[in-house]
Write a protein that holds these residues in place. Sequence first.
Motif, mmCIF file in Angstrom:
data_model
loop_
_atom_site.group_PDB
_atom_site.id
_atom_site.type_symbol
_atom_site.label_atom_id
_atom_site.label_comp_id
_atom_site.label_asym_id
_atom_site.label_seq_id
_atom_site.Cartn_x
_atom_site.Cartn_y
_atom_site.Cartn_z
ATOM 1 N N HIS A 198 10.280 -5.624 19.415
ATOM 2 C CA HIS A 198 11.381 -6.482 19.864
ATOM 3 C C HIS A 198 12.643 -6.350 19.023
ATOM 4 C CE1 HIS A 198 8.635 -8.380 22.682
ATOM 5 N NE2 HIS A 198 7.766 -8.497 21.711
ATOM 6 N N GLY A 199 12.725 -5.315 18.199
ATOM 7 C CA GLY A 199 13.960 -5.054 17.469
ATOM 8 C C GLY A 199 13.865 -5.141 15.971
ATOM 9 N N ALA A 200 12.737 -5.616 15.435
ATOM 10 C CA ALA A 200 12.581 -5.647 13.978
ATOM 11 C C ALA A 200 12.320 -4.237 13.449
ATOM 12 C CB ALA A 200 11.444 -6.578 13.586
ATOM 13 N N ASP A 201 12.789 -3.976 12.236
ATOM 14 C CA ASP A 201 12.573 -2.683 11.588
ATOM 15 C C ASP A 201 11.404 -2.717 10.613
ATOM 16 O OD1 ASP A 201 15.077 -1.323 12.612
ATOM 17 O OD2 ASP A 201 15.967 -3.029 11.555
ATOM 18 N N ILE A 202 11.167 -3.886 10.032
ATOM 19 C CA ILE A 202 10.135 -4.059 9.011
ATOM 20 C C ILE A 202 9.383 -5.354 9.290
ATOM 21 C CG2 ILE A 202 9.707 -4.412 6.541
ATOM 22 C CD1 ILE A 202 12.399 -2.896 6.063
ATOM 23 N N GLY A 245 1.399 -7.463 2.922
ATOM 24 C CA GLY A 245 1.608 -6.185 3.588
ATOM 25 C C GLY A 245 3.033 -6.039 4.097
ATOM 26 N N VAL A 246 3.508 -4.804 4.159
ATOM 27 C CA VAL A 246 4.801 -4.467 4.756
ATOM 28 C C VAL A 246 4.581 -3.269 5.654
ATOM 29 C CG1 VAL A 246 7.153 -3.680 4.329
ATOM 30 C CG2 VAL A 246 6.122 -5.346 2.789
ATOM 31 N N LEU A 247 5.100 -3.328 6.898
ATOM 32 C CA LEU A 247 4.886 -2.269 7.878
ATOM 33 C C LEU A 247 6.201 -1.851 8.507
ATOM 34 C CD1 LEU A 247 2.517 -4.683 8.230
ATOM 35 C CD2 LEU A 247 1.539 -2.950 9.719
ATOM 36 N N GLY A 248 6.278 -0.599 8.948
ATOM 37 C CA GLY A 248 7.466 -0.107 9.622
ATOM 38 C C GLY A 248 7.459 1.399 9.684
ATOM 39 N N THR A 249 8.638 1.989 9.834
ATOM 40 C CA THR A 249 8.745 3.446 9.844
ATOM 41 C C THR A 249 8.664 3.983 8.419
ATOM 42 O OG1 THR A 249 11.148 3.409 9.640
ATOM 43 C CG2 THR A 249 10.237 3.378 11.876
ATOM 44 N N LYS A 250 8.351 5.265 8.296
ATOM 45 C CA LYS A 250 8.309 5.895 6.979
ATOM 46 C C LYS A 250 9.667 5.791 6.300
ATOM 47 C CE LYS A 250 7.086 10.198 4.593
ATOM 48 N NZ LYS A 250 8.251 10.120 3.670
ATOM 49 N N LYS A 251 10.736 5.996 7.060
ATOM 50 C CA LYS A 251 12.080 5.936 6.498
ATOM 51 C C LYS A 251 12.374 4.551 5.930
ATOM 52 C CE LYS A 251 16.963 6.599 7.679
ATOM 53 N NZ LYS A 251 17.931 6.932 8.751
ATOM 54 N N ALA A 252 11.974 3.511 6.671
ATOM 55 C CA ALA A 252 12.235 2.148 6.209
ATOM 56 C C ALA A 252 11.395 1.792 4.993
ATOM 57 C CB ALA A 252 11.964 1.156 7.347
ATOM 58 N N LEU A 253 10.177 2.348 4.925
ATOM 59 C CA LEU A 253 9.255 1.966 3.861
ATOM 60 C C LEU A 253 9.367 2.819 2.598
ATOM 61 C CD1 LEU A 253 8.138 0.060 5.960
ATOM 62 C CD2 LEU A 253 5.843 0.822 5.400
ATOM 63 N N ASP A 254 10.010 3.979 2.680
ATOM 64 C CA ASP A 254 10.089 4.856 1.509
ATOM 65 C C ASP A 254 10.680 4.162 0.271
ATOM 66 O OD1 ASP A 254 8.757 7.070 2.419
ATOM 67 O OD2 ASP A 254 10.555 8.200 2.981
ATOM 68 N N PRO A 255 11.818 3.460 0.386
ATOM 69 C CA PRO A 255 12.348 2.800 -0.829
ATOM 70 C C PRO A 255 11.462 1.656 -1.307
ATOM 71 C CG PRO A 255 13.670 2.242 1.108
ATOM 72 C CD PRO A 255 12.748 3.335 1.520
ATOM 73 N N ILE A 256 10.754 1.014 -0.395
ATOM 74 C CA ILE A 256 9.852 -0.079 -0.775
ATOM 75 C C ILE A 256 8.637 0.486 -1.500
ATOM 76 C CG2 ILE A 256 8.573 -2.088 0.079
ATOM 77 C CD1 ILE A 256 10.350 -1.893 2.634
#
Length: 436
Positions: free
Chosen positions: A240-244, A263-274
Motif C-alpha cells: 500500500h505504499g510503505a517502503d519499510i 524486525g525490519v523488512l523491505g527492499t535490499k536497497k532500503a535495508l542496506d544502510p540499516i
Amino acid sequence: MKDETEADMTGISPRRRPKPDIEEIGGRKLKPSTLMMGHGFDPALSEGSLKQPIFATSTFVFPNAAAGKRHFEGITGKREGGAEGLVYSRFNGPNQEILEDRLGVWEEAEEALAFSSGMSAIATLFLAMCNPGDTIIHSGPLYAATETLIARILGKFGVKFLDFPADASVEEIEKVMEQAGDSRVALIYLESPANPTNALVDIEGVAAARDKVFAGKDEIPPIAIDNTFLGPLWQKPLHHGADIVVYSLTKYAGGHSDLVAGGVLGTKKALDPIRAMRNTIGTICDPNTAWMLCRSLETLELRMSRAGENAVKVCEFLKDHPKVEKVGYLGFLKDDAQYDIYKRHCTGAGSTFSLYLKGGERESFAFLDALKIAKLAVSLGGTETLASCPAAMTHISVPDERKKALRITDNLVRISIGVEDADDLIADFDAALNEI
C-alpha cells in the motif's frame, strides 16, 4: 555462486549451499503457513536434523585466507556486491538468516533483518536514516518509547520532528509535510493501528501526499511503518505504499510472551544502510531468540486466527455493556474515513483493541484489579489475554496535554485477546465490570 573453475582461479572454495527452497508445486504458490515448516533450512547441512539447531557460536571459520579477505572487502564496501557467508555473530548467523528468510515470506519482502528488540529495530532504523538537522515526520500517537526516542534522544542531536494525527486526512498530512520547508526529511514514520487508540493511518494517502509534496526534490523520503498490531496476517503495508515495515516480534510473531525481538523488512536497497548500522552497533537478535521465533512462526496463522475470532465475540459483548463508553475495535468501523482505510488496507480487525470505560482512572483500576483470567500486564499478541491502562503505564511519560490531544485518557484500557475460550473471557470481563 561460483563454478569450480572460477573458485580455483580466485583461490576461494565455494561455500556449501542449502538446497533451493520449494515455493510452488504444480504452478500453485505455497502459502506462508506451509513455508514456515522448512523455508530457508536444509537438514542435509545440519546432520539431517528435522529442525534447525541453535548455532551457539560467536565466530565462523573461513575456508581459506582469500575467502576472509573477500568477505571483508564486501562488508567494508571495497568490493561491490556486499558479502556472502558468515563471519561473526554481531553481523549474522544461521538462525538469524533462516528467521529473516521466513519473515520476508509473510510480507512478500525482498529482505528482512532481525533485531534484539522492537525498539532496537526502530532505533537502528532512525540512526541509519537521520543526520543532525534532519526532520522526521510521523503519525501520532506512537508507542511511547518511540516518541521518546524521536523527541528527547534524537532531539539532542539536532533531529526535529513534525507530526499529524493517525486519522488525519490526506490534505492535513500534506500541510504537515509542507511545514518541513527546506529541511531534509529523513523519514516518514507511521504506526497503524496507533498504540493505544487503534486509529488507522491511510498508508496510501501518506504515500500520495509524500509523492506530491516532495516531487522534484533531491530526495524522496522513505515511508516506514510499525505493523505490529495487525501484521503480518491482517495488514501488508508494502502493498500500500510503505517502503519499510517494522515489527516488535515480541508480540504476535513470538506470540508466547517469552522473548523480546524486533524486525525490519523491505527492499535490499532500503535495508542496506540499516543492515550496515546494525553491523556497527550490534543490535541483532541472538541465535536462541531467532530459533524460538522460527518455532513460533509455524503457528502464527493459527494463533492469530483464534485470537481474532475470540476478539469478535468479546467485543460484541462489551459494546453494549452499561459500564462501557466505547469499544475501539476495528471490526465496528463503518461508513466513515476510518472504515474506508480499513477496507483498503486490512484483511482482519485484529485482536487488540481499546476499551473506554465510563469514568476515569478509578474505574479503570477497579476493572483491571478484578480480572481473573486476563493478566494485568503490558505488551500484546501473546497466547494469553492481557489488559493495561496506557495513560498510567506505557504512556505515562507522554505529556498530559499531548495525551489529551491523542485521546489517551484515564478511562482507556488496552486489551489484547489471547487464545483462551471466548466464553470464559466474556465471563471474566463481565465479572470485572460488575466490580466497578
